[in-house]
Write an enzyme that holds these catalytic residues in place. Structure first.
Site, PDB file in Angstrom:
ATOM      1  N   GLU A  83       0.675  36.392 -10.475  1.00  0.00           N
ATOM      2  CA  GLU A  83      -0.075  35.227 -10.959  1.00  0.00           C
ATOM      3  C   GLU A  83      -1.569  35.251 -10.603  1.00  0.00           C
ATOM      4  OE1 GLU A  83       3.498  31.927 -10.990  1.00  0.00           O
ATOM      5  OE2 GLU A  83       2.013  31.834  -9.378  1.00  0.00           O
ATOM      6  N   GLU A 132       9.848  34.368 -12.405  1.00  0.00           N
ATOM      7  CA  GLU A 132      10.012  33.152 -11.610  1.00  0.00           C
ATOM      8  C   GLU A 132      10.340  31.980 -12.526  1.00  0.00           C
ATOM      9  OE1 GLU A 132       6.884  31.901  -8.978  1.00  0.00           O
ATOM     10  OE2 GLU A 132       6.610  33.924  -8.141  1.00  0.00           O
TER      11      GLU A 132
END
Length: 463
Positions: free
Chosen positions: A175, A363
């Site tokens: 991320e 995720e």
């Protein structure tokens, strides 16, 4: 969704035998042992020493004590029948100064984890960088310093060369939009810096590193399966007003497109966010070529959607997000709206890129208020969340989009960055005072979901 065809009827076998199922974690959020066995400090160790930066002044010094308790936690993964475990390596544990001397005690530690996974027949999926930059490198400018390209290449080469016989599945960055945005623009995450002049070089150098890191892994491991991960949120306008729609498009460019598009050779989304043209002052002549990489897969990490409204006084993007609680919609304790279709929409969006070969949800999960009662944790809200989102993953797969795997965040409750230990995402409850583990009902649900039927092929589920 009809009563007859509910998300609860889904089982892992409906996705096909090659679909990848797993659970995720990260070093900084679970390991603890922050100064043991010659590990160096990370930016999060340093950030946690500053007052009022982390909720309740929590620190990652002990976290889940995974450093000492990894056999127990990996045994839980095996008990739950989860075949794949995604976790990260600590840069500071392998190269305490960020570059230079390798810490053999750190290498030995990860080798023990890989041995434990192999013994339990669990496949490791490794993230090279999950936000824990060595503090000595931050003192040199961190992600703002172009030298990080060489620092990161060295780190990636050391890791892939050292662990090439144990790991075939690699993710370069976790991320990047979050650690650059929250860490170098808003200052709410480590290292706590703010401003466009810090954010833009951090973005550009991260884009270069995600490609450079991927190439370094492939040099060392010829048959490596290499990807990287992107956070994303389904972005919708607050109304059909042209200004709201334009604002939502700008937010989408920042949240969802800023890192994937340059890696595909599409450059930065400057047309939608003109202020990004300032990034060109950090670009060198060969960079456009160096930024591009043909990943084997991309990981997307989607939890929610964002509703966007035009905001004249918001600098640079003229937009603001309307919080879920203000919209009075069902949300988690992170104030993230529970909106299952978001994950379908993001799979669809990333599948539309010609250069994306395969998508893995690396995720997805939810934080609720979990409290043990008589040694059990009844987290029904999380079960509903997971089953509803997985149903949308199934919908995307059925419609032919490129999704090939799904990992839950997370294995255990852990250190959730600036929110400390308050949000609990885990399938496993942790009493952080005693480090006692309790498998939640959601963990038992995932076990049942993953368990193949003994007889009869699965019936098709309509979502």
């Amino acid at each position: 969704m009809t009563k007859k065809n509910t998300a609860d009827e889904l089982k892992s076998e409906h996705f096909g035998k090659d679909f990848i199922w797993g659970v995720s974690a990260s070093a900084a959020q679970t390991e603890g042992a922050w100064n043991e066995d010659e590990r160096g400090p990370s930016v999060w160790d340093h950030f946690a020493t500053k007052k009022k930066k982390i909720l309740y002044n929590h620190t990652p010094e002990i976290a889940c004590d995974f450093y000492h308790r990894y056999p127990e936690d990996i045994s839980i993964i095996k008990t739950l029948g989860i075949p794949n475990f995604r976790f990260s390596l600590s840069w500071s544990r392998i190269l305490p100064d960020g570059t230079g001397k390798v810490n053999n005690k750190g290498i030995d530690y990860y080798n023990r984890i890989f041995d434990e996974c192999k013994k339990r027949n669990i496949e490791p999926w490794i993230t090279l960088y999950h936000w824990d930059l060595p503090q000595p490198l931050q003192l040199k400018g961190g992600w703002k310093n172009r030298d990080i390209i060489h620092w990161f290449e060295e780190y990636a080469s050391v890791c892939s060369r050292t662990f090439k016989d144990s790991v075939k599945n690699w993710m370069v960055l976790n991320e990047p939009s979050v650690y650059t945005g929250a860490g170098y623009f808003m200052g709410i995450h480590a290292p706590g810096e703010r401003g466009l002049k810090k954010f833009l070089p951090a973005v550009h150098h991260s884009v270069l590193c995600q490609a450079m890191g991927g190439r370094a892994i492939r040099r060392e491991i010829k048959d490596a399966n290499v990807g990287t991960t992107f956070s994303c949120s389904y972005t919708t306008p607050n109304s059909n007003r042209p200004k709201d729609m334009a604002a939502a498009n700008r937010v989408d460019a920042i949240l969802n497109r800023l890192f994937i598009e340059p890696s595909l050779g599409l450059w930065y989304p400057i047309k939608d966010i003109p202020i990004l043209n300032k990034i060109e002052q950090y670009v060198h002549p060969e960079d456009e070529k160096l930024m591009k990489i043909d990943f084997d897969f991309i990981g997307i990490q989607c939890y929610t959607r964002e509703v966007v409204k035009h905001a004249y006084f918001t600098p640079h993007i003229k937009a603001r997000l309307i919080p879920a609680n203000r919209r009075k919609v069902y949300h988690t304790i992170m104030d993230w709206e529970v909106y299952p279709e978001a994950i379908y929409q993001m799979i669809k969006k990333f599948s539309s890129y010609e250069g994306v070969k395969k998508i893995i949800i690396t995720e997805n999960g939810a934080a609720f208020t979990d409290k043990p009662e008589k040694n059990k944790v009844h987290d029904h809200e999380r079960i509903h969340f997971l089953s509803s989102y997985i149903a949308q993953v199934y919908r995307a797969k059925k419609e032919g989009y490129k999704v090939a795997g799904y990992f839950i965040w997370s294995l255990t409750d852990n250190f959730e960055w600036a929110e400390g230990y308050y949000p609990r995402f885990g399938l496993v409850y942790i009493d952080f005072e005693t480090q006692k583990r309790i498998i939640k009902e959601s963990g038992q649900w995932y076990k049942r979901f993953l368990k193949p039927a003994i007889t009869n092929p699965p019936k098709e589920i309509k979502i």
